[in-house]
Write a protein that holds these residues in place. Structure first.
Motif, short mmCIF file in Angstrom:
data_model
loop_
_atom_site.label_atom_id
_atom_site.label_comp_id
_atom_site.label_asym_id
_atom_site.label_seq_id
_atom_site.Cartn_x
_atom_site.Cartn_y
_atom_site.Cartn_z
N THR A 1 0.86 -1.17 0.00
CA THR A 1 0.00 0.00 0.00
C THR A 1 0.90 1.22 0.00
OG1 THR A 1 -1.99 1.02 0.97
CG2 THR A 1 -0.30 0.27 2.51
N HIS B 1 -6.46 4.61 6.47
CA HIS B 1 -5.95 5.37 5.33
C HIS B 1 -6.74 6.64 5.08
CE1 HIS B 1 -3.52 5.81 1.80
NE2 HIS B 1 -2.99 4.61 1.99
N PRO C 1 -7.59 3.41 -1.23
CA PRO C 1 -6.19 3.03 -1.01
C PRO C 1 -5.82 1.76 -1.75
CG PRO C 1 -7.50 2.52 0.94
CD PRO C 1 -8.41 3.23 -0.03
N GLU C 2 -4.58 1.74 -2.22
CA GLU C 2 -4.02 0.53 -2.80
C GLU C 2 -3.89 -0.52 -1.69
OE1 GLU C 2 0.20 -0.90 -4.83
OE2 GLU C 2 0.02 1.10 -4.01
N CYS C 3 -4.25 -1.75 -2.00
CA CYS C 3 -4.04 -2.85 -1.07
C CYS C 3 -3.93 -4.11 -1.92
CB CYS C 3 -5.17 -2.96 -0.05
SG CYS C 3 -4.76 -4.08 1.31
N ARG D 1 -6.38 -5.75 5.10
CA ARG D 1 -7.13 -4.92 4.15
C ARG D 1 -8.15 -4.05 4.88
NH1 ARG D 1 -9.75 -8.53 0.13
NH2 ARG D 1 -11.05 -8.94 1.93
N VAL E 1 -6.23 -1.27 6.68
CA VAL E 1 -5.74 -0.26 5.73
C VAL E 1 -6.89 0.66 5.34
CG1 VAL E 1 -4.91 0.08 3.35
CG2 VAL E 1 -3.78 -1.58 4.85
N ASN E 2 -8.04 0.11 5.05
CA ASN E 2 -9.20 0.94 4.69
C ASN E 2 -9.61 1.85 5.84
OD1 ASN E 2 -9.55 0.16 2.00
ND2 ASN E 2 -10.70 -1.66 2.60
#
Length: 105
Positions: free
Chosen positions: A9, A77, A82-84, A70, A73-74
């Motif tokens: 990410t 972020h 977001p990239e994951c 994941r 991160v969501n």
């Protein structure tokens, strides 16, 4: 050997990258997170070509831990999307892979 993952990410600031890395390790979602600075990203967003200076996070976890990473991160972020990305670790030092497994709940 399988059962281990490298998750990628990016973050828009060093502080955000450090906060995310610390949280992922504290929560035992990742055994280790490396932060790579100096990443330039070029991408299309909402029809426009964009360029951003970013920090790349290399997140080491177990294959079964990906969905929890994941979600985190969501949650953590600042980006709308977001990239994951999850990459399977096919092999590695058995001792290091055990260390990853021991660091993830």
């Amino acid at each position: 050997m399988s059962g281990y993952s490298l998750i990628l990410t990016t973050a828009g600031s060093r502080e955000e990258a450090q906060r995310m890395a610390s949280s992922l390790v504290e929560r035992e979602l990742a055994a280790c997170v490396n932060i790579v600075s100096g990443v330039q990203s070029f991408y299309r967003w909402e029809g426009k070509l964009e360029r951003a200076d970013e920090w790349l996070l290399l997140i080491k976890t177990t294959e079964s831990g990906f969905s929890r990473v994941r979600e985190a991160v969501n949650e953590l972020h600042s980006y709308e999307l977001p990239e994951c990305i999850c990459i399977e670790i096919k092999d590695g030092s058995p001792e290091y892979l055990k260390w990853i497994a021991d660091g993830v709940r």
